[in-house]
Motif scaffolding. Sequence first.
Motif, PDB file in Angstrom:
ATOM      1  N   ARG A   9      37.027  39.571  41.277  1.00  0.00           N
ATOM      2  CA  ARG A   9      37.083  38.244  41.917  1.00  0.00           C
ATOM      3  C   ARG A   9      36.585  38.288  43.015  1.00  0.00           C
ATOM      4  NH1 ARG A   9      43.217  37.036  40.289  1.00  0.00           N
ATOM      5  NH2 ARG A   9      43.275  36.853  42.529  1.00  0.00           N
ATOM      6  N   ARG A  10      36.732  39.455  43.911  1.00  0.00           N
ATOM      7  CA  ARG A  10      36.365  39.492  45.212  1.00  0.00           C
ATOM      8  C   ARG A  10      34.638  39.331  45.100  1.00  0.00           C
ATOM      9  NH1 ARG A  10      40.040  44.184  47.785  1.00  0.00           N
ATOM     10  NH2 ARG A  10      42.183  42.692  47.965  1.00  0.00           N
ATOM     11  N   SER A  11      34.060  40.060  44.330  1.00  0.00           N
ATOM     12  CA  SER A  11      32.652  40.085  44.091  1.00  0.00           C
ATOM     13  C   SER A  11      32.386  38.823  43.851  1.00  0.00           C
ATOM     14  CB  SER A  11      32.316  41.271  42.985  1.00  0.00           C
ATOM     15  OG  SER A  11      30.962  41.302  42.768  1.00  0.00           O
ATOM     16  N   GLN A  12      32.798  38.026  42.752  1.00  0.00           N
ATOM     17  CA  GLN A  12      32.461  36.620  42.476  1.00  0.00           C
ATOM     18  C   GLN A  12      32.478  35.818  43.523  1.00  0.00           C
ATOM     19  OE1 GLN A  12      34.855  36.140  39.228  1.00  0.00           O
ATOM     20  NE2 GLN A  12      33.645  36.954  37.601  1.00  0.00           N
ATOM     21  N   ALA A  13      33.762  35.911  44.373  1.00  0.00           N
ATOM     22  CA  ALA A  13      33.748  35.257  45.772  1.00  0.00           C
ATOM     23  C   ALA A  13      32.625  35.523  46.491  1.00  0.00           C
ATOM     24  CB  ALA A  13      35.143  35.481  46.441  1.00  0.00           C
ATOM     25  N   LEU A  14      32.317  36.726  46.894  1.00  0.00           N
ATOM     26  CA  LEU A  14      31.248  37.260  47.509  1.00  0.00           C
ATOM     27  C   LEU A  14      30.089  36.615  47.336  1.00  0.00           C
ATOM     28  CD1 LEU A  14      30.285  38.638  50.111  1.00  0.00           C
ATOM     29  CD2 LEU A  14      30.106  40.525  48.659  1.00  0.00           C
ATOM     30  N   ALA A  15      29.549  36.647  46.114  1.00  0.00           N
ATOM     31  CA  ALA A  15      28.368  36.019  45.582  1.00  0.00           C
ATOM     32  C   ALA A  15      28.237  34.672  45.754  1.00  0.00           C
ATOM     33  CB  ALA A  15      28.405  36.359  44.245  1.00  0.00           C
ATOM     34  N   VAL A  16      29.408  33.846  45.501  1.00  0.00           N
ATOM     35  CA  VAL A  16      29.210  32.338  45.997  1.00  0.00           C
ATOM     36  C   VAL A  16      29.203  32.046  47.328  1.00  0.00           C
ATOM     37  CG1 VAL A  16      30.955  30.330  45.879  1.00  0.00           C
ATOM     38  CG2 VAL A  16      31.175  31.956  43.704  1.00  0.00           C
ATOM     39  N   LEU A  39      27.588  46.562  48.753  1.00  0.00           N
ATOM     40  CA  LEU A  39      26.534  47.466  48.428  1.00  0.00           C
ATOM     41  C   LEU A  39      26.537  47.085  46.720  1.00  0.00           C
ATOM     42  CD1 LEU A  39      26.876  50.563  50.105  1.00  0.00           C
ATOM     43  CD2 LEU A  39      25.092  48.927  50.364  1.00  0.00           C
ATOM     44  N   GLU A  40      27.573  46.873  46.084  1.00  0.00           N
ATOM     45  CA  GLU A  40      27.781  46.292  44.653  1.00  0.00           C
ATOM     46  C   GLU A  40      27.040  45.157  44.470  1.00  0.00           C
ATOM     47  OE1 GLU A  40      30.997  44.541  42.012  1.00  0.00           O
ATOM     48  OE2 GLU A  40      31.649  46.650  42.612  1.00  0.00           O
ATOM     49  N   LEU A  41      27.187  44.236  45.274  1.00  0.00           N
ATOM     50  CA  LEU A  41      26.569  43.011  45.168  1.00  0.00           C
ATOM     51  C   LEU A  41      25.059  43.231  45.647  1.00  0.00           C
ATOM     52  CD1 LEU A  41      26.745  39.850  44.660  1.00  0.00           C
ATOM     53  CD2 LEU A  41      27.021  39.654  46.943  1.00  0.00           C
ATOM     54  N   ALA A  42      24.672  44.228  46.520  1.00  0.00           N
ATOM     55  CA  ALA A  42      23.223  44.453  46.755  1.00  0.00           C
ATOM     56  C   ALA A  42      22.435  45.101  45.636  1.00  0.00           C
ATOM     57  CB  ALA A  42      23.257  45.465  47.975  1.00  0.00           C
ATOM     58  N   GLY A  43      23.230  45.761  44.710  1.00  0.00           N
ATOM     59  CA  GLY A  43      22.620  46.263  43.461  1.00  0.00           C
ATOM     60  C   GLY A  43      22.235  45.277  42.438  1.00  0.00           C
ATOM     61  N   GLN A  44      22.585  44.277  42.832  1.00  0.00           N
ATOM     62  CA  GLN A  44      22.192  43.177  41.685  1.00  0.00           C
ATOM     63  C   GLN A  44      20.936  42.239  42.240  1.00  0.00           C
ATOM     64  OE1 GLN A  44      25.820  40.784  41.081  1.00  0.00           O
ATOM     65  NE2 GLN A  44      26.830  42.761  40.857  1.00  0.00           N
ATOM     66  N   ARG A  45      20.368  42.385  43.478  1.00  0.00           N
ATOM     67  CA  ARG A  45      19.402  41.669  43.807  1.00  0.00           C
ATOM     68  C   ARG A  45      18.779  42.587  45.024  1.00  0.00           C
ATOM     69  NH1 ARG A  45      22.657  37.026  46.835  1.00  0.00           N
ATOM     70  NH2 ARG A  45      23.943  37.031  45.038  1.00  0.00           N
TER      71      ARG A  45
END
Length: 105
Positions: A9-16, A39-45
């Motif tokens: 949920r935190r990761s999704q909120a950060l992406a939004v 960094l988890e999000l950074a690994g997706q882009r």
Amino acid sequence: MIASMIERRRSQALAVALDEAPAVALLGPRQVGKTTLALELAGQRPAIYLDLESAPDRAKLAEPALYLPQHADKLVVYGGAERFPMTDDIEAMGRVDACAVLTAA
């Protein structure tokens, strides 16, 4: 299982938040996972990570108007942002679609 649901949920909120704003700050006490989440999000882009507790990474930002535009198409993750003033750095990127995640204690 509950921990992974919270993290998701935190990761999704950060992406939004990154889709809606050119910069997002993750604030909280040390060692709670702010940089790990970023960094988890950074690994997706396409992304770069700058550890502002590292002298070589801080040196890259000695001239942010020269360094950041080279990475305007990437997510820029700053770890340890509390150690470095960056009020104008996002503007120096020169692109609205460039994003940064700032992690600070």
